[in-house]
Design an enzyme around this catalytic site. Structure first.
Site, short mmCIF file in Angstrom:
data_model
loop_
_atom_site.label_atom_id
_atom_site.label_comp_id
_atom_site.label_asym_id
_atom_site.label_seq_id
_atom_site.Cartn_x
_atom_site.Cartn_y
_atom_site.Cartn_z
N GLY A 10 -11.66 83.56 -10.54
CA GLY A 10 -10.75 82.54 -11.07
C GLY A 10 -10.81 82.52 -12.58
O GLY A 10 -11.90 82.51 -13.17
N ASP A 206 -7.14 79.80 -1.87
CA ASP A 206 -7.80 81.03 -1.39
C ASP A 206 -9.33 80.89 -1.32
O ASP A 206 -9.94 81.23 -0.30
CB ASP A 206 -7.49 82.22 -2.31
CG ASP A 206 -6.00 82.41 -2.54
OD1 ASP A 206 -5.22 81.51 -2.21
OD2 ASP A 206 -5.62 83.46 -3.08
N HIS A 227 1.08 62.69 -6.61
CA HIS A 227 1.36 62.15 -7.95
C HIS A 227 2.64 61.33 -7.89
O HIS A 227 3.63 61.78 -7.32
CB HIS A 227 1.51 63.31 -8.95
CG HIS A 227 1.40 62.86 -10.38
ND1 HIS A 227 2.37 62.09 -10.97
CD2 HIS A 227 0.44 63.06 -11.31
CE1 HIS A 227 2.00 61.85 -12.23
NE2 HIS A 227 0.83 62.42 -12.46
N ARG A 271 -3.23 56.57 -9.04
CA ARG A 271 -2.07 57.26 -8.45
C ARG A 271 -1.82 56.90 -6.99
O ARG A 271 -0.66 56.85 -6.58
CB ARG A 271 -2.30 58.77 -8.55
CG ARG A 271 -2.27 59.20 -9.98
CD ARG A 271 -2.65 60.63 -10.16
NE ARG A 271 -2.58 60.90 -11.59
CZ ARG A 271 -2.98 62.03 -12.14
NH1 ARG A 271 -3.49 62.98 -11.40
NH2 ARG A 271 -2.88 62.20 -13.44
N GLU A 360 -11.30 72.67 -9.23
CA GLU A 360 -10.56 72.04 -8.13
C GLU A 360 -10.95 72.61 -6.77
O GLU A 360 -10.81 71.94 -5.75
CB GLU A 360 -9.05 72.18 -8.37
CG GLU A 360 -8.24 71.23 -7.51
CD GLU A 360 -6.78 71.13 -7.91
OE1 GLU A 360 -6.44 71.42 -9.08
OE2 GLU A 360 -5.97 70.76 -7.04
N SER A 376 -9.93 65.45 -13.80
CA SER A 376 -10.02 66.79 -13.23
C SER A 376 -10.26 67.83 -14.31
O SER A 376 -11.09 68.73 -14.17
CB SER A 376 -8.74 67.13 -12.48
OG SER A 376 -8.76 68.49 -12.14
#
Ligand SMILES: Cc1cc2nc3c(=O)[nH]c(=O)nc-3n(C[C@H](O)[C@H](O)[C@H](O)COP(=O)(O)OP(=O)(O)OC[C@H]3O[C@@H](n4cnc5c(N)ncnc54)[C@H](O)[C@@H]3O)c2cc1C
Length: 560
Positions: A10, A206, A227, A271, A360, A376
């Protein structure tokens, strides 16, 4: 065969931060299916939370995060997130991040939802973009090896220990074995399990699915963030920064309807609360065309919008044909963030030795049942850095894990049998159809409001889709840049994860944070103040409860 001491999978914020931290002590490489600067992190607009202000405090940041999580966040992990925050923000500044500044030169901060103070550090509304590019420059400067457009396909596990990965190089259409002493997953979220999402096409979960298949524990997957403000129709995100800078939400009567749902925080309630409020307004006939509400920024003025919200303005003009300085923007809620993920401790260690996770893809858990805006991005850099340090330590202290040809062959065999599946010409079915039905099911049956009967329907549909997928091969032969093959692999990951999400949501008979059950509308601490752990069993996920770490704040009723 390729060999690296630490392999980061990543190239988003979590991955690059992990690679930089690991490179201080160990040799490291980054494997990424996208070119790093194209990672979804680059789309983040609002900012990185950190208690820097004179009136703010780490304590207040911890409290807001615990409350925001509906008391499901692990408080020891939240303490790490908030305490490391200021140091990491200054570290990024020293690397060259051009934070937006106040007139006195200090780092400017804006209010985001659920926060007691303006706490998000930002660079206009390009916050993720500028930090991602800064980290990438640092990675280049340190000469860290990058494998761009390489896909993680499987973890190679021997004797319960992760010994490397099987990866697919898209440009050469070839499979490679990469050995490593430590593998760090930083592969982001699974937003594309939903038809309506703000997430990039590549966000197909993934790493979560690959880890789950290899035996790692997933946790709290039923908690999916929606959101409140995405452009009606396209679901392009309109950042919470727009409300942080003073935007209003209005229904068809022109009312600021949040007064009826969160009278003190109004538009800056968390949210989960705002998304439910919008849906209720629409459901009760106060939406526009029965579909959306208005985000009104007109009172902020053109100069301010151009200076603080240039991307919000550009996206609204481009994708909705509305200049927010002149007219309200049509918005609706959509999937946005994956609260659940691969279970880790505060150093990124998963339940599989040799495997770490950050960002994440991971569930530490700092967001619990609902993530606050700005937490985040902070999580990616704080826990990416920690996972990098931990992996380097493992690489220095541990021997090379064993990896036999038998283990490698087993992975190669499962790849071959996937390729050998029937093609569309043989079966009247396709990956595309399966994906379309999957994302439609998740959006309509596992959304903001959930109910037992619909969740059961979703689980049955997913079982059918899994069965259809199992028989199907990728639509085309192997050749370089075969995106049909990629799509096929990603659909398989989404199916596995969606099953865990839907079954977990059916199992949790309460409402907490983003998980709202119309048939169980109250929070039930007696039964459900616990994490959901999911392991892959023979016929799907097997669930157990996990303890929540409560250090300072006992659960209370959550009002805003
Ligand atoms: C539009 C948008 C705006 C946002 N705004 C904010 C905000 O203002 N504040 C905030 O706190 N949060 C925000 N978020 C959330 C936040 O941006 C993300 O949670 C965070 O950036 C995720 O970073 P990451 O490094 O974990 O993953 P990502 O940035 O998603 O990177 C994932 C990486 O994994 C790689 N990868 C994936 N699968 C594979 C595979 N099979 N093989 C190899 N590589 C793989 C990809 O190539 C990519 O490099 C926003 C999210 C969105 C979608």
């Amino acid at each position: 065969m390729l060999i690296h001491e630490v392999l980061v999978v990543g190239g988003g914020l979590a991955g690059l931060m992990a690679a930089l931290a690991a490179s201080e002590k160990a040799e490291v490489a980054v494997l990424t299916k996208l070119y790093p600067t194209r990672s979804h992190s680059g789309a983040a607009q609002g900012g990185f939370n950190s208690a820097l202000g004179a009136d703010d405090s780490i304590e207040a940041h911890i409290y807001d995060t615990v409350k925001g999580s509906d008391y499901l966040g692990d408080q020891d992990a939240i303490e790490v997130l908030c305490s490391d925050g200021p140091e990491v923000i200054f570290e990024l500044e020293r690397m060259g991040v051009p934070w937006t500044r106040n007139a006195d030169g200090s780092i400017a901060q804006r209010a985001l939802g659920g926060a007691g103070f303006p706490r998000a550090c930002f660079a206009a509304d390009f916050s993720g973009h500028v930090v991602l590019h800064t980290l990438y420059e640092q990675v280049l400067k340190r000469g860290i090896k990058i494998y761009p457009e390489w896909h993680l396909v499987e973890l190679l596990v021997e004797g319960g220990q992760v010994a490397g990965v099987l990866a697919y190089d898209l440009s050469r259409a070839s499979l490679e074995v990469i050995r490593a002493k430590a593998v760090i997953l930083a592969t982001g979220g699974y937003g594309r399990a939903f038809a309506k999402t703000t997430n990039a096409h590549a966000n197909t979960g993934d790493g979560m699915a690959v880890a789950y298949r290899a035996g790692a524990v997933l946790s709290d997957m039923e908690f999916v963030q929606f959101h409140p403000t995405t452009l009606y129709g396209t679901n392009v995100l309109i950042s919470e920064a727009a409300r942080g800078e003073g935007g209003y939400l209005r229904n068809i009567n022109g009312e600021r309807f949040m007064a009826g749902y969160a009278p003190s925080k109004m538009e800056l309630a968390p949210r989960d609360v705002v998304s439910r409020a919008i849906f209720r307004e629409i459901k009760e006939g106060r939406g526009f065309a029965g579909q959306y509400v208005h985000l009104d920024l007109t009172h902020l003025g053109e100069t301010m919008i151009k200076e603080r919200l240039p991307q919000v303005r550009d996206l609204s003009i481009r994708y909705a044909g509305v200049d927010p300085a002149k007219a309200p923007v049509p918005v609706e809620p959509a999937q946005h963030y994956s609260m659940g993920g691969v279970r880790t401790d505060v150093w990124g260690m998963t339940s599989l030795p040799g495997l770490l996770a950050a960002g994440e893809v991971a569930n530490v858990s700092v967001h619990g049942a609902n993530r606050l805006g700005g937490n985040s991005l902070l999580e990616t850099v704080v826990f990416g850095r920690r996972a990098g340090h931990k992996a380097a330590q493992l690489a220095k202290n541990e021997p090379w894990p064993a990896l036999s040809q038998t283990t490698v062959n087993r992975s190669l065999d499962s790849w071959s049998s996937m390729l050998a599946g029937e093609r569309k010409s043989v079966r009247n079915d396709s990956t595309f159809l399966i994906r379309q039905e999957l994302t439609g099911t998740m959006t309509s049956l596992v959304g903001v409001f959930r109910v037992g009967s619909e969740l059961e329907e979703a689980v049955n549909k997913l079982t059918e889709l899994k069965e259809r997928y199992r028989k199907l091969g990728p639509p085309e032969e192997i050749h370089p840049f075969n995106y049909a093959l990629v799509d096929h692999l990603e659909t398989g990951y989404l199916l596995d994860l969606s099953e865990v999400i839907a079954r977990g949501a059916l199992r949790r008979t309460e409402s907490r944070g983003a998980h709202y059950r119309l048939d169980y509308p109250s929070r039930d601490d007696q039964r459900w103040l616990c994490h959901t752990f999911a392991c892959r069993g023979k016929d799907g996920p097997e669930f157990t409860d996990g303890p929540v770490k409560i250090t300072r704040y006992q659960p209370q009723e959550r009002g805003y």
